[in-house]
Design a protein around this motif. Structure first.
Motif, PDB file in Angstrom:
ATOM      1  N   ASP A 184      48.695  35.998  43.577  1.00 34.29           N
ATOM      2  CA  ASP A 184      49.425  36.972  42.753  1.00 34.29           C
ATOM      3  C   ASP A 184      48.592  38.240  42.538  1.00 34.29           C
ATOM      4  OD1 ASP A 184      51.605  35.304  42.525  1.00 34.29           O
ATOM      5  OD2 ASP A 184      51.104  34.621  40.488  1.00 34.29           O
ATOM      6  N   THR A 185      47.298  38.078  42.316  1.00 33.34           N
ATOM      7  CA  THR A 185      46.410  39.219  42.108  1.00 33.34           C
ATOM      8  C   THR A 185      46.334  40.077  43.362  1.00 33.34           C
ATOM      9  OG1 THR A 185      45.118  37.938  40.518  1.00 33.34           O
ATOM     10  CG2 THR A 185      44.077  39.908  41.414  1.00 33.34           C
ATOM     11  N   VAL A 186      46.234  39.442  44.524  1.00 30.63           N
ATOM     12  CA  VAL A 186      46.217  40.181  45.792  1.00 30.63           C
ATOM     13  C   VAL A 186      47.538  40.922  45.972  1.00 30.63           C
ATOM     14  CG1 VAL A 186      46.206  39.939  48.310  1.00 30.63           C
ATOM     15  CG2 VAL A 186      44.494  38.737  46.937  1.00 30.63           C
ATOM     16  N   ASP A 187      48.656  40.236  45.730  1.00 36.01           N
ATOM     17  CA  ASP A 187      49.978  40.872  45.860  1.00 36.01           C
ATOM     18  C   ASP A 187      50.081  42.110  44.973  1.00 36.01           C
ATOM     19  OD1 ASP A 187      50.836  38.961  47.685  1.00 36.01           O
ATOM     20  OD2 ASP A 187      51.905  37.773  46.179  1.00 36.01           O
ATOM     21  N   ASN A 188      49.689  41.975  43.720  1.00 37.75           N
ATOM     22  CA  ASN A 188      49.751  43.103  42.786  1.00 37.75           C
ATOM     23  C   ASN A 188      48.864  44.252  43.251  1.00 37.75           C
ATOM     24  OD1 ASN A 188      51.579  41.881  41.050  1.00 37.75           O
ATOM     25  ND2 ASN A 188      49.977  40.961  39.811  1.00 37.75           N
ATOM     26  N   PHE A 189      47.661  43.934  43.698  1.00 42.09           N
ATOM     27  CA  PHE A 189      46.730  44.950  44.170  1.00 42.09           C
ATOM     28  C   PHE A 189      47.308  45.709  45.361  1.00 42.09           C
ATOM     29  CE2 PHE A 189      43.350  46.228  47.090  1.00 42.09           C
ATOM     30  CZ  PHE A 189      42.604  47.051  46.271  1.00 42.09           C
ATOM     31  N   VAL A 190      47.854  44.988  46.334  1.00 39.98           N
ATOM     32  CA  VAL A 190      48.414  45.618  47.530  1.00 39.98           C
ATOM     33  C   VAL A 190      49.606  46.494  47.156  1.00 39.98           C
ATOM     34  CG1 VAL A 190      49.612  45.158  49.713  1.00 39.98           C
ATOM     35  CG2 VAL A 190      47.534  43.883  49.134  1.00 39.98           C
ATOM     36  N   GLU A 191      50.481  46.005  46.279  1.00 41.49           N
ATOM     37  CA  GLU A 191      51.654  46.786  45.876  1.00 41.49           C
ATOM     38  C   GLU A 191      51.264  48.057  45.127  1.00 41.49           C
ATOM     39  OE1 GLU A 191      54.252  44.097  43.822  1.00 41.49           O
ATOM     40  OE2 GLU A 191      54.394  42.793  45.588  1.00 41.49           O
ATOM     41  N   VAL A 192      50.302  47.960  44.227  1.00 41.43           N
ATOM     42  CA  VAL A 192      49.854  49.137  43.484  1.00 41.43           C
ATOM     43  C   VAL A 192      49.209  50.137  44.439  1.00 41.43           C
ATOM     44  CG1 VAL A 192      48.128  49.931  41.809  1.00 41.43           C
ATOM     45  CG2 VAL A 192      49.612  48.013  41.251  1.00 41.43           C
ATOM     46  N   TYR A 233      43.521  30.964  53.907  1.00 44.55           N
ATOM     47  CA  TYR A 233      44.239  31.960  54.699  1.00 44.55           C
ATOM     48  C   TYR A 233      43.200  32.865  55.337  1.00 44.55           C
ATOM     49  CZ  TYR A 233      48.505  30.839  52.087  1.00 44.55           C
ATOM     50  OH  TYR A 233      49.584  30.208  51.533  1.00 44.55           O
ATOM     51  N   GLU A 234      43.278  33.022  56.636  1.00 41.74           N
ATOM     52  CA  GLU A 234      42.355  33.934  57.322  1.00 41.74           C
ATOM     53  C   GLU A 234      42.749  35.388  57.065  1.00 41.74           C
ATOM     54  OE1 GLU A 234      39.012  34.924  59.154  1.00 41.74           O
ATOM     55  OE2 GLU A 234      39.603  32.821  58.951  1.00 41.74           O
ATOM     56  N   ASN A 235      44.073  35.633  56.961  1.00 40.72           N
ATOM     57  CA  ASN A 235      44.534  36.997  56.729  1.00 40.72           C
ATOM     58  C   ASN A 235      45.782  36.969  55.855  1.00 40.72           C
ATOM     59  OD1 ASN A 235      45.152  39.681  56.763  1.00 40.72           O
ATOM     60  ND2 ASN A 235      45.563  39.803  58.938  1.00 40.72           N
ATOM     61  N   TYR A 236      45.575  37.040  54.566  1.00 37.95           N
ATOM     62  CA  TYR A 236      46.683  37.121  53.622  1.00 37.95           C
ATOM     63  C   TYR A 236      46.726  38.550  53.100  1.00 37.95           C
ATOM     64  CZ  TYR A 236      49.737  36.310  49.662  1.00 37.95           C
ATOM     65  OH  TYR A 236      50.791  36.378  48.783  1.00 37.95           O
ATOM     66  N   ARG A 237      47.632  39.346  53.655  1.00 42.55           N
ATOM     67  CA  ARG A 237      47.792  40.758  53.270  1.00 42.55           C
ATOM     68  C   ARG A 237      46.473  41.521  53.387  1.00 42.55           C
ATOM     69  NH1 ARG A 237      52.182  41.563  48.632  1.00 42.55           N
ATOM     70  NH2 ARG A 237      52.356  43.491  49.780  1.00 42.55           N
ATOM     71  N   GLY A 238      45.688  41.157  54.417  1.00 43.36           N
ATOM     72  CA  GLY A 238      44.417  41.834  54.674  1.00 43.36           C
ATOM     73  C   GLY A 238      43.218  41.171  54.023  1.00 43.36           C
ATOM     74  N   PHE A 239      43.436  40.140  53.229  1.00 44.57           N
ATOM     75  CA  PHE A 239      42.363  39.441  52.541  1.00 44.57           C
ATOM     76  C   PHE A 239      42.150  38.062  53.152  1.00 44.57           C
ATOM     77  CE2 PHE A 239      43.634  42.588  49.549  1.00 44.57           C
ATOM     78  CZ  PHE A 239      42.557  42.828  48.725  1.00 44.57           C
ATOM     79  N   LYS A 240      40.918  37.599  53.121  1.00 41.66           N
ATOM     80  CA  LYS A 240      40.603  36.224  53.503  1.00 41.66           C
ATOM     81  C   LYS A 240      40.545  35.421  52.201  1.00 41.66           C
ATOM     82  CE  LYS A 240      37.022  33.370  55.555  1.00 41.66           C
ATOM     83  NZ  LYS A 240      35.688  33.387  56.187  1.00 41.66           N
ATOM     84  N   ASP A 263      34.306  41.348  53.931  1.00 41.05           N
ATOM     85  CA  ASP A 263      33.159  40.472  53.632  1.00 41.05           C
ATOM     86  C   ASP A 263      32.625  40.610  52.212  1.00 41.05           C
ATOM     87  OD1 ASP A 263      33.280  39.411  56.197  1.00 41.05           O
ATOM     88  OD2 ASP A 263      31.947  40.956  56.993  1.00 41.05           O
ATOM     89  N   ARG A 264      33.447  41.109  51.287  1.00 40.60           N
ATOM     90  CA  ARG A 264      33.062  41.180  49.878  1.00 40.60           C
ATOM     91  C   ARG A 264      34.103  40.453  49.058  1.00 40.60           C
ATOM     92  NH1 ARG A 264      32.316  47.141  48.190  1.00 40.60           N
ATOM     93  NH2 ARG A 264      31.755  46.081  46.285  1.00 40.60           N
ATOM     94  N   ILE A 265      33.671  39.650  48.108  1.00 41.72           N
ATOM     95  CA  ILE A 265      34.603  38.977  47.209  1.00 41.72           C
ATOM     96  C   ILE A 265      35.160  40.015  46.250  1.00 41.72           C
ATOM     97  CG2 ILE A 265      34.849  37.264  45.383  1.00 41.72           C
ATOM     98  CD1 ILE A 265      32.756  35.586  46.820  1.00 41.72           C
ATOM     99  N   VAL A 266      36.475  40.135  46.260  1.00 43.07           N
ATOM    100  CA  VAL A 266      37.138  41.129  45.427  1.00 43.07           C
ATOM    101  C   VAL A 266      37.732  40.473  44.178  1.00 43.07           C
ATOM    102  CG1 VAL A 266      38.953  42.888  45.375  1.00 43.07           C
ATOM    103  CG2 VAL A 266      37.634  42.527  47.461  1.00 43.07           C
ATOM    104  N   PHE A 267      38.351  39.304  44.370  1.00 43.42           N
ATOM    105  CA  PHE A 267      38.968  38.594  43.248  1.00 43.42           C
ATOM    106  C   PHE A 267      38.551  37.130  43.293  1.00 43.42           C
ATOM    107  CE2 PHE A 267      42.173  41.755  44.702  1.00 43.42           C
ATOM    108  CZ  PHE A 267      42.067  42.622  43.641  1.00 43.42           C
ATOM    109  N   SER A 268      38.291  36.558  42.134  1.00 35.47           N
ATOM    110  CA  SER A 268      38.026  35.123  41.994  1.00 35.47           C
ATOM    111  C   SER A 268      38.889  34.586  40.870  1.00 35.47           C
ATOM    112  CB  SER A 268      36.555  34.871  41.655  1.00 35.47           C
ATOM    113  OG  SER A 268      35.727  35.236  42.725  1.00 35.47           O
TER     114      SER A 268
END
Length: 68
Positions: free
Chosen positions: A40-48, A5-12, A26-31
């Motif tokens: 799921d981790t991105v979704d939770n992060f964005v919602e919080v 995904y090039e742009n999934y809720r602001g994340f690549k 340009d920084r890896i936030v979650f692996s």
């Protein structure tokens, strides 16, 4: 590295070998090992983050706006 995904809720979202990465600015936030886990981790992060911003705006309303 393969972009999923090039742009999934602001994340690549990309896959490198057997790991899925979520990058922001340009920084890896979650692996994670599975795509569903990193999404799921991105979704939770964005919602919080959104909920936190909503609470701050309730605590400090802008001047001149009516309060309920």
């Amino acid at each position: 590295m393969r972009t999923i995904y090039e742009n999934y809720r602001g994340f690549k979202i990309s896959k490198q070998e057997s790991i899925y990465n979520a990058e922001f600015s340009d920084r890896i936030v979650f692996s994670r090992w599975q795509l569903s886990q990193v999404l799921d981790t991105v979704d939770n992060f964005v919602e919080v983050t959104e909920n936190s911003q909503d609470r701050r705006s309730e605590d400090h309303p802008e001047p001149g706006l009516p309060q309920n």
